[in-house]
Design a protein around this motif. Structure first.
Motif: not given
Length: 129
Positions: A60, A64, A101, A32, A62, A90, A92-93, A99
């Motif tokens: 990153y 996310k 972002e 991360n 958590n 944030y 979003w995958f 992702s």
């Protein structure tokens, strides 16, 4: 693992055309946590080209919530300006390795006489390898 993104923009109004292109890449040195760097170029009608460079880090939370800090600079015709950029967003995958972002960013000027601090709202796309 690594992460990367690219960008291109083009706009034209009142006979003036502006364009830019850039890429950013990073390498995860820990889970991360990525070290990142970027390079770009921008040009406009009647103006000298501008080289943009960036080096920084992104973490990153958590897995996310990307938060980051970087040093960003520009150079054009012997004139330079620099900023410290702070951002959070944030991730979003939409696929295991892709992702979207949305990010809020604040650029703090490091050159009081050359540039101003600026707030940005961005949407980035990142590829995670």
């Amino acid at each position: 693992f690594a992460t990367g993104s690219t960008s291109f923009s083009l706009s034209s109004a009142n006979g003036n055309t502006q364009w830019s292109v850039g890429a950013e890449a990073g390498y995860f040195v820990k889970e991360n946590f990525a070290i990142k760097f970027g390079l770009g170029y921008a040009d406009a009608t009647g103006a000298d080209g501008v080289v943009v460079y960036k080096v920084g880090a992104k973490y990153y939370v958590n897995g996310k919530i990307p938060v980051g800090a970087d040093f960003t600079g520009i150079s054009s015709n012997g004139i330079n300006a620099n900023w410290l950029g702070l951002q959070a967003g944030y991730a979003w995958f939409v696929a295991p390795n892709v992702s979207i972002e949305p990010t809020l960013r604040y650029n703090i000027t490091l050159d009081e006489l050359k540039a101003q601090s600026a707030f940005q709202a961005l949407i980035g796309f990142a590829f995670h390898f």
